[in-house]
Design an enzyme around this catalytic site. Structure first.
Site, PDB file in Angstrom:
ATOM      1  N   SER A   1       2.830 140.197  18.460  1.00  0.00           N
ATOM      2  CA  SER A   1       2.015 139.615  17.399  1.00  0.00           C
ATOM      3  C   SER A   1       0.680 140.340  17.318  1.00  0.00           C
ATOM      4  O   SER A   1      -0.032 140.457  18.318  1.00  0.00           O
ATOM      5  CB  SER A   1       1.787 138.130  17.678  1.00  0.00           C
ATOM      6  OG  SER A   1       0.851 137.601  16.758  1.00  0.00           O
TER       7      SER A   1
ATOM      8  N   GLY B   1       0.163 140.999  11.370  1.00  0.00           N
ATOM      9  CA  GLY B   1       1.610 140.805  11.363  1.00  0.00           C
ATOM     10  C   GLY B   1       2.247 141.065  12.711  1.00  0.00           C
ATOM     11  O   GLY B   1       1.715 140.693  13.761  1.00  0.00           O
TER      12      GLY B   1
ATOM     13  N   GLY C   1       2.430 131.402  15.577  1.00  0.00           N
ATOM     14  CA  GLY C   1       3.261 132.191  16.485  1.00  0.00           C
ATOM     15  C   GLY C   1       4.605 131.544  16.759  1.00  0.00           C
ATOM     16  O   GLY C   1       5.627 132.229  16.885  1.00  0.00           O
ATOM     17  N   ASP C   2       4.613 130.211  16.834  1.00  0.00           N
ATOM     18  CA  ASP C   2       5.869 129.501  17.063  1.00  0.00           C
ATOM     19  C   ASP C   2       6.785 129.603  15.845  1.00  0.00           C
ATOM     20  O   ASP C   2       8.011 129.710  15.979  1.00  0.00           O
ATOM     21  CB  ASP C   2       5.587 128.033  17.393  1.00  0.00           C
ATOM     22  CG  ASP C   2       4.674 127.882  18.603  1.00  0.00           C
ATOM     23  OD1 ASP C   2       4.755 128.736  19.504  1.00  0.00           O
ATOM     24  OD2 ASP C   2       3.883 126.928  18.638  1.00  0.00           O
TER      25      ASP C   2
ATOM     26  N   GLY D   1      -1.697 139.305  15.217  1.00  0.00           N
ATOM     27  CA  GLY D   1      -2.574 138.373  14.509  1.00  0.00           C
ATOM     28  C   GLY D   1      -2.431 138.523  13.008  1.00  0.00           C
ATOM     29  O   GLY D   1      -1.312 138.606  12.484  1.00  0.00           O
TER      30      GLY D   1
END
Length: 310
Positions: free
Chosen positions: A217, A222, A248-249, A219
């Site tokens: 990730s 992407g 993120g999940d 942030g």
């Protein structure tokens, strides 16, 4: 069925305040409570995408009872949590309406005994045998062995079930050596694992440590993926402002659902970035609007970078 594992479940509490100021008293304009922990969040998104999903892990004490009650209201998610004597943790997010920023406070979680860990392992072995894919997510509560995820990865692999691992620190270091299908660190977790802050070589290095694929990730920028088929970066169509809690999940749910459906890597990354971005834009942390998701999915940019090089 897709199985999600949240060893350190939580009651996620979100406070909305007009402005967050240090050393000040605040009037809370709204309070939201949700069953939480990374794997629980992943399970909700998977269910919203139409997948059958079972959530396991630990829940205990009065807070654990609240979590299970809230989980029962999540359509499509089957509760297979294992009781523990300790009390499930709380996480508190304070959302600043003026800036859009969120400040997070995370409790450590209950102490898990050896007997409770053994009961969980028996439940996991039962569940994984009927799963199409498994997500192992989040921190380890006190008392759980630091090599727990490595053990769970190996068990799933022995059953022929692909695993996505989303954790950090020593639990990630040991887990990646067990060769999960995918790991999904953020940039800081990747740097801690590899010692490199340059995302592309660090992602490739993490893959050489055992994971079949590494999705990092970045942030707001992407996701970056290193796989046996190649390397790609997937980016949202525009800069986004909002609450990143749960984004993120949602990306994990996108990757895992696409893996279970047999989609190729560009399509997996497109789904993951669109879900993550839709979650950032949602007014309630961890939710997403299906219409916004569909709009974003058509606009995500996926670019091949360089060959993964082993």
């Amino acid at each position: 069925m897709i199985l999600t594992v949240t060893l350190n479940t939580a009651l996620d509490v979100t406070y909305q305040v007009p402005r967050l100021l240090p050393h000040a008293s605040h009037r809370v304009s709204a309070v939201t409570e949700r069953a939480g922990g990374k794997g629980i969040n992943v399970a909700r998104v998977l269910a919203a995408l139409g997948h059958e999903v079972t959530a396991t892990g630990f829940a205990g004490g009065p807070v654990g009872s609240v979590v299970r009650g809230l989980l029962a209201r999540s359509p499509g998610v089957v509760d297979a949590l294992v009781p523990c004597a300790g009390t499930t943790r709380r996480t508190v997010a304070v959302a600043d309406a003026g800036t859009g920023d969120t400040t997070q406070f995370n409790e450590p979680g209950p102490l898990i005994t050896a007997a409770e860990w053994s009961r969980f392992l028996a439940r996991y072995e039962d569940l994984v045998s009927g799963a199409r894919a498994v997500a192992l997510c989040g921190s380890l509560p006190p008392g759980v062995p630091v090599g727990a995820y490595a053990l769970l990865v190996r068990s799933a692999r022995a059953a022929g079930v692909p695993v996505l691992l989303d954790t950090s620190g020593e639990a990630l270091r040991r887990g990646v050596a067990a060769r999960p299908e995918i790991i999904k660190p953020n940039a800081a977790e990747l740097a801690e694992l590899t010692g490199s802050r340059d995302p592309l070589p660090a992602t490739r290095d993490a893959r050489r440590r055992g994971a079949h694929a590494v999705v990092t990730s970045l942030g707001p920028a992407g996701l970056l993926a290193a796989t046996a088929e190649g390397c790609w970066q997937a980016s949202p169509p525009r800069p986004l402002s909002g609450n990143p809690t749960g984004a993120g999940d949602s990306a994990v749910a996108g990757l895992l659902s696409a893996l279970a459906e047999g989609l190729d890597w560009p399509d997996r990354l497109t789904r993951a970035v669109a879900l993550s971005a839709a979650t950032v834009l949602a007014p309630v942390a961890g939710e997403f609007d299906p219409g916004v998701y569909e709009e974003l999915r058509g606009a995500v940019r996926v670019t091949a970078t360089v060959a993964s090089g082993g």
